[in-house]
Design an enzyme around this catalytic site. Structure first.
Site, short mmCIF file in Angstrom:
data_model
loop_
_atom_site.label_atom_id
_atom_site.label_comp_id
_atom_site.label_asym_id
_atom_site.label_seq_id
_atom_site.Cartn_x
_atom_site.Cartn_y
_atom_site.Cartn_z
N LYS A 1 0.83 -1.22 0.00
CA LYS A 1 0.00 0.00 0.00
C LYS A 1 0.85 1.26 0.00
O LYS A 1 0.65 2.17 -0.80
CB LYS A 1 -0.91 -0.01 1.23
N ASN A 2 1.84 1.33 0.90
CA ASN A 2 2.61 2.56 1.04
C ASN A 2 3.51 2.82 -0.16
O ASN A 2 3.84 3.96 -0.45
CB ASN A 2 3.42 2.54 2.34
N ARG B 1 -4.81 10.69 2.68
CA ARG B 1 -3.56 11.34 3.06
C ARG B 1 -2.50 11.23 1.96
O ARG B 1 -1.71 12.15 1.74
CB ARG B 1 -3.02 10.75 4.37
N ASP C 1 -5.67 8.27 8.66
CA ASP C 1 -5.85 7.70 10.00
C ASP C 1 -5.90 8.77 11.07
O ASP C 1 -5.21 9.79 10.99
CB ASP C 1 -4.68 6.75 10.33
N ASP D 1 3.94 0.83 11.82
CA ASP D 1 2.70 0.19 11.40
C ASP D 1 2.53 -1.22 11.95
O ASP D 1 1.43 -1.78 11.90
CB ASP D 1 2.62 0.14 9.86
N MET E 1 6.58 7.47 17.29
CA MET E 1 6.43 8.30 16.10
C MET E 1 5.04 8.91 15.92
O MET E 1 4.88 9.87 15.18
CB MET E 1 6.83 7.50 14.86
#
EC number: 2.5.1.7
Length: 436
Positions: free
Chosen positions: A22-23, A97, A121, A320, A342
């Protein structure tokens, strides 16, 4: 609003292949805006966030064709720049985002880029300063409408510059890199993010004709070029999904094989799970997790002190997966301190796990101590709501290990990051049903 009904307590068995990352997808898809030529992308995950970005690109004028499942062609040879300042764009761009990463390519190629304040998120503040400070360093003029929460950057011609990033932001680095490849002269980015997905972006851009050196390090040097061409690109498997399936196997005492994981791009992830006592076996490019019928025991540090697992920019442990680690620790032998450095609000889902019987002490918004049950007491089924993508999957794993039938609401959050997760889990024996 969708709901999952999950009958927990069943062992799973079989193999599961991770989806495309996904990222990585959110970066790579934005990069198609850098060229008028055809770009083919494979292994694109069929998930809500990625599909939203594809829809946004289509509305911008990108010609998009689906070749087969998870493979598309993109051609950005007729972009509608007026759409960027339309009311429709202010709504469409706010829902994702990752949409922030269209700004760099649009600025580099067309001299202007706009974006509404993006959503995503609810995990605390996530600053955009790194993105815009980098673009300003390249010569862009920045403007922001506080009333509309709308950002804009414009430049006649970007010029290369030296910059030391305040934070090793992955999306910030991606945005700056995509702008710098078409800037005039040399750009040097120090404290750049260097995770595998950012490396993938740089390798793709180099195939398109960019000149980026230092790929894989935190010092990138980019010599600008006049134009970029087309290319073919294939996504890596999603390391977050791989970690999720490792945790699922351990929690449900299941024997699972995770196929085609691209081991060399997993960094410290396998070893962090091993520190929890989980057996992670390499079989070619697959991961095999044997059934942990006798449980798993958390290691202490060498001096005997309690293990601490914390997140950090790559090559540190990805934030994550901390929620997955936390859930897995609830049934381990021993205790662990989870330190989420983070993001601000990512541990607030633990109250749901406490309701299920987990022994967790939430020390503050960033730290939680987990005392494992060692399966002497199973988690209890309950009704809960998914607060974000990663916490939602963690709760799903907890429910699959729990005694009884659980309900998870707001599963749209899970669908944002995991492709057909209920179908794929049923294929390995999970009792999960989607109720609209």
């Amino acid at each position: 609003m969708g709901t999952f009904k999950i009958e927990g307590g069943h062992q799973l068995k079989g193999s599961i292949q991770p989806q495309g990352a996904k990222n990585e997808a959110l970066q790579i898809l934005c990069a198609v805006l850098l060229t008028p030529e055809l770009v083919t992308i494979n292994n694109i995950p069929d998930i809500v966030d990625v599909n939203k970005l594809i829809s946004l690109l289509r509305k911008l004028g990108v010609k998009i064709e689906k070749i087969k499942d998870n493979s598309y062609t993109f051609q950005a040879d007729d972009i509608d720049l007026d759409y960027l300042e339309s009311d429709a764009f202010k709504v469409d761009g706010r829902g994702l985002r990752g949409s922030i990463m269209i700004v760099g390519p649009l600025l580099a190629r067309f001299g202007r880029g706009f974006i509404p304040k993006p959503g995503g998120d609810k995990i605390g503040r996530r600053r955009l300063d790194t993105h815009f400070e980098g673009l300003i360093n390249l010569g862009a003029k920045f403007r922001y409408s506080k009333e509309e929460q709308f950002y804009g950057v414009e430049a006649d011609k970007l010029k290369g510059a030296y910059m030391l990033l305040e934070e090793a932001s992955v999306t910030g680095t991606a945005n700056i890199v995509m702008a710098a490849v078409l800037a005039e002269g040399r750009t040097t980015i120090y404290n750049a993010a260097c995770e595998p997905y950012l490396q993938q972006l740089c390798k793709m851009l180099n195939r398109m004709g960019a000149k980026i050196s230092g790929v894989g390090s935190n010092l990138l040097v980019i010599d600008g070029v006049e134009a970029l061409g087309g290319t073919d690109h294939t996504m890596l498997p999603d390391m977050i999904e791989i970690g999720s399936w490792i945790g699922l196997a351990a929690m449900t005492k299941s024997e699972l094989t995770i196929t085609n994981v691209s081991w060399d791009d997993l960094g410290v992830i396998p070893n962090v799970f091993r520190k929890l006592g989980i057996t992670v076996e390499r079989q070619g490019d697959d991961i095999h997790i044997p059934a942990h019928t006798d449980g798993y025991e958390i290691q202490n540090f060498i001096d005997g002190s309690i293990l601490t697992i914390s997140d950090a920019p790559w090559p540190g442990f990805t934030p994550d997966l901390l929620s997955i680690i936390l859930v897995v620790a609830t049934q381990a032998r021993g205790s662990v301190l989870i330190h989420q450095k983070m993001f601000e609000s990512r541990l607030f889902f633990v109250d749901k796990l406490i309701d299920m019987g987990a022994k967790i002490i939430l020390c503050d918004p960033h730290r939680a101590t987990v005392i494992g049950h060692d399966y002497k007491s199973t988690l209890k089924a309950t009704t809960m709501t998914s607060p974000d993508i990663r916490a939602g999957v963690s709760l799903l794993i907890a429910a699959l290990s729990a005694k009884g039938t659980s309900t998870i609401q707001n599963i749209e959050q899970i669908d944002r990051g995991y492709e057909r997760i209920d179908e794929r889990l049923r294929a390995i024996g999970a009792k999960i049903e989607r109720v609209e």
